[in-house]
Design an enzyme around this catalytic site. Structure first.
Site, PDB file in Angstrom:
ATOM      1  N   HIS A  80      36.981  29.472  42.440  1.00  0.00           N
ATOM      2  CA  HIS A  80      37.854  30.299  43.213  1.00  0.00           C
ATOM      3  C   HIS A  80      39.308  30.103  42.372  1.00  0.00           C
ATOM      4  CE1 HIS A  80      34.757  31.026  46.248  1.00  0.00           C
ATOM      5  NE2 HIS A  80      35.065  29.944  46.689  1.00  0.00           N
ATOM      6  N   ASP A 108      32.975  38.849  42.809  1.00  0.00           N
ATOM      7  CA  ASP A 108      32.129  38.011  43.251  1.00  0.00           C
ATOM      8  C   ASP A 108      31.509  37.187  42.136  1.00  0.00           C
ATOM      9  OD1 ASP A 108      30.174  36.833  45.089  1.00  0.00           O
ATOM     10  OD2 ASP A 108      28.460  38.182  44.618  1.00  0.00           O
ATOM     11  N   ARG A 154      24.979  45.079  46.178  1.00  0.00           N
ATOM     12  CA  ARG A 154      25.182  45.339  47.656  1.00  0.00           C
ATOM     13  C   ARG A 154      26.806  45.497  48.083  1.00  0.00           C
ATOM     14  NH1 ARG A 154      22.372  40.345  47.896  1.00  0.00           N
ATOM     15  NH2 ARG A 154      24.009  38.611  47.976  1.00  0.00           N
ATOM     16  N   SER A 196      34.820  39.102  56.343  1.00  0.00           N
ATOM     17  CA  SER A 196      34.971  38.545  58.040  1.00  0.00           C
ATOM     18  C   SER A 196      33.472  37.415  58.134  1.00  0.00           C
ATOM     19  CB  SER A 196      34.957  39.698  58.911  1.00  0.00           C
ATOM     20  OG  SER A 196      34.173  40.725  58.486  1.00  0.00           O
ATOM     21  N   ARG A 235      32.703  24.471  43.981  1.00  0.00           N
ATOM     22  CA  ARG A 235      32.979  25.769  44.178  1.00  0.00           C
ATOM     23  C   ARG A 235      34.381  26.428  44.100  1.00  0.00           C
ATOM     24  NH1 ARG A 235      28.826  28.980  45.817  1.00  0.00           N
ATOM     25  NH2 ARG A 235      30.361  30.405  47.030  1.00  0.00           N
ATOM     26  N   LEU A 258      51.840  50.847  41.465  1.00  0.00           N
ATOM     27  CA  LEU A 258      50.354  50.673  41.911  1.00  0.00           C
ATOM     28  C   LEU A 258      50.643  50.031  43.290  1.00  0.00           C
ATOM     29  CD1 LEU A 258      47.404  50.050  41.280  1.00  0.00           C
ATOM     30  CD2 LEU A 258      48.021  47.633  40.733  1.00  0.00           C
ATOM     31  N   GLU A 313      31.457  55.984  43.267  1.00  0.00           N
ATOM     32  CA  GLU A 313      30.781  55.571  42.183  1.00  0.00           C
ATOM     33  C   GLU A 313      30.789  54.152  42.149  1.00  0.00           C
ATOM     34  OE1 GLU A 313      29.352  57.609  40.079  1.00  0.00           O
ATOM     35  OE2 GLU A 313      29.768  59.571  41.158  1.00  0.00           O
ATOM     36  N   ARG A 349      31.100  29.844  55.682  1.00  0.00           N
ATOM     37  CA  ARG A 349      31.010  28.916  54.631  1.00  0.00           C
ATOM     38  C   ARG A 349      31.541  27.398  54.974  1.00  0.00           C
ATOM     39  NH1 ARG A 349      31.916  31.891  48.724  1.00  0.00           N
ATOM     40  NH2 ARG A 349      30.590  33.801  49.486  1.00  0.00           N
ATOM     41  N   TRP A 360      33.849  33.254  56.930  1.00  0.00           N
ATOM     42  CA  TRP A 360      34.504  32.016  57.570  1.00  0.00           C
ATOM     43  C   TRP A 360      33.295  30.900  58.025  1.00  0.00           C
ATOM     44  CZ3 TRP A 360      39.166  31.423  58.490  1.00  0.00           C
ATOM     45  CH2 TRP A 360      40.324  32.530  58.441  1.00  0.00           C
TER      46      TRP A 360
HETATM   47  C1  IPE Z   1      31.628  39.348  49.023  1.00  0.00           C
HETATM   48  O1  IPE Z   1      30.974  38.499  48.421  1.00  0.00           O
HETATM   49  C2  IPE Z   1      33.080  39.039  49.579  1.00  0.00           C
HETATM   50  C3  IPE Z   1      33.823  38.866  48.677  1.00  0.00           C
HETATM   51  C4  IPE Z   1      33.927  39.000  47.309  1.00  0.00           C
HETATM   52  C5  IPE Z   1      35.190  38.386  49.226  1.00  0.00           C
HETATM   53  P1  IPE Z   1      30.020  37.809  49.256  1.00  0.00           P
HETATM   54  O2  IPE Z   1      29.627  36.418  48.281  1.00  0.00           O
HETATM   55  O3  IPE Z   1      30.580  36.898  50.430  1.00  0.00           O
HETATM   56  O4  IPE Z   1      28.843  38.415  49.583  1.00  0.00           O
HETATM   57  P2  IPE Z   1      27.070  38.118  49.883  1.00  0.00           P
HETATM   58  O5  IPE Z   1      27.359  36.991  51.021  1.00  0.00           O
HETATM   59  O6  IPE Z   1      26.400  37.766  48.542  1.00  0.00           O
HETATM   60  O7  IPE Z   1      26.743  39.380  50.290  1.00  0.00           O
HETATM   61  C1  IPE Z   2      33.514  35.494  45.549  1.00  0.00           C
HETATM   62  O1  IPE Z   2      32.920  34.497  44.919  1.00  0.00           O
HETATM   63  C2  IPE Z   2      34.757  34.976  46.445  1.00  0.00           C
HETATM   64  C3  IPE Z   2      34.539  34.853  47.659  1.00  0.00           C
HETATM   65  C4  IPE Z   2      33.557  35.288  48.439  1.00  0.00           C
HETATM   66  C5  IPE Z   2      35.652  34.380  48.591  1.00  0.00           C
HETATM   67  P1  IPE Z   2      31.675  33.552  45.752  1.00  0.00           P
HETATM   68  O2  IPE Z   2      32.165  32.410  46.175  1.00  0.00           O
HETATM   69  O3  IPE Z   2      30.922  34.314  46.666  1.00  0.00           O
HETATM   70  O4  IPE Z   2      30.666  33.264  44.323  1.00  0.00           O
HETATM   71  P2  IPE Z   2      29.016  33.021  44.422  1.00  0.00           P
HETATM   72  O5  IPE Z   2      28.247  34.378  44.767  1.00  0.00           O
HETATM   73  O6  IPE Z   2      28.580  31.950  45.308  1.00  0.00           O
HETATM   74  O7  IPE Z   2      28.577  32.959  42.928  1.00  0.00           O
HETATM   75 MG    MG Z   3      29.211  35.518  46.469  1.00  0.00          MG
END
Ligand code: IPE
Ligand code: IPE
Ligand code: MG
Length: 246
Positions: free
Chosen positions: A37, A20, A191, A66, A33, A131, A204, A71, A69
């Site tokens: 990625h 994340d 979370r 899941s 954004r 792995l 852990e 976004r 989507w």
């Molecule tokens: C969790 O991250 C999903 C991935 C890292 C692929 P999110 O950014 O979607 O989680 P929330 O929405 O902050 O809980």
């Molecule tokens: C995690 O990074 C990647 C995906 C959920 C695809 P985020 O895109 O959620 O990054 P933040 O949380 O907005 O910084």
């Molecule tokens: Mg995120």
């Protein structure tokens, strides 16, 4: 003198990572954004290399949930293109490194070309012995449990008895059966976000503020070191655990 203390504690067999913070990484640089990625792909490669070198058995990376989507459309389509591109580019090197690659998640909703690439990568690497690498795409922990229950009912049909339903049976029918020993989440949120719910029962948890594109081997090493210092009790007392270690 060498430090032998780390030999007393074992490596996690299965590491799960919620990757994340890509969006915040990009936004803090005034970029879109998607560039976060893209930058995250290098961190993925580094984490895979580290896990393989370190002798970790399984690595499960959360790439797209899941819920993701929901976004903005451009971000979702950009991510899908990035997965397709990264898979095509990296599959040979994954294979050369004896890694078994699987995509876990509901792949039916992905584009035909991405599904084909996933299948090819799986078949190419299926006999490898190093792995085990799971990439969770369109994955949800609740979905995984529901699909396991559906599979069980489809297999057993009307012969299904109440006592047939056991934790082992559900576990065997999940997309990934192995319990997670260590869950790492970058980006600072504390979370689970619908990652491997069932398999995280006794994991852990290690949360770091480092944003995913900045996550290096040395950050991974810190998480492993933190894991190796912990006492996992699984409901027992500390004394019981220490006795069984001797
Ligand atoms: C969790 O991250 C999903 C991935 C890292 C692929 P999110 O950014 O979607 O989680 P929330 O929405 O902050 O809980
Ligand atoms: C995690 O990074 C990647 C995906 C959920 C695809 P985020 O895109 O959620 O990054 P933040 O949380 O907005 O910084
Ligand atoms: Mg995120």
């Amino acid at each position: 003198m060498t430090d032998n203390t780390s030999l007393l504690f074992s490596l996690p067999k299965h590491v799960g990572i919620i990757m994340d913070g890509n969006g915040r990484w990009a936004e803090s640089r005034g970029k879109i954004r998607l560039s976060g990625h893209k930058a995250g792909v290098n961190a993925v490669k580094e984490a895979i290399t580290y896990a393989a070198e370190k002798g970790i058995e399984r690595l499960t990376l959360f790439a797209f949930s899941s819920e993701n989507w929901k976004r903005p459309k451009e971000e979702v389509s950009g991510l899908m293109e990035l997965f397709t591109w990264a898979l095509s580019n990296e599959v040979q090197s994954v294979h050369k490194n004896n890694i078994r690659l699987r995509v876990i998640g509901n792949t039916e909703k992905l584009s035909r070309s991405l599904q084909d690439k996933i299948k090819d990568a799986y078949e190419l690497t299926a006999a490898n012995t190093g792995l085990i690498l799971n990439i969770a795409v369109n994955y949800g922990g609740r979905w995984d449990i529901v699909q396991a229950v559906k599979k069980i009912i489809a297999q057993k049909g009307t012969s299904l008895e109440l006592d047939d339903i056991t934790e082992e049976l559900i576990t065997e029918n999940l997309n990934e059966c192995a319990d997670v020993d260590l869950l790492i989440r970058t980006g600072g949120e504390e979370r689970i976000s619908n990652f491997l719910l069932w398999q995280l029962a006794y994991s852990e948890i290690y949360v770091t503020d480092v944003l995913w594109p900045d996550f290096t081997k040395s950050d991974f090493e810190k998480a492993i070191n933190s894991f190796m210092k912990r006492e996992r009790r699984f409901g027992l007392t500390g004394e019981q655990i220490r006795k069984s270690d001797n």
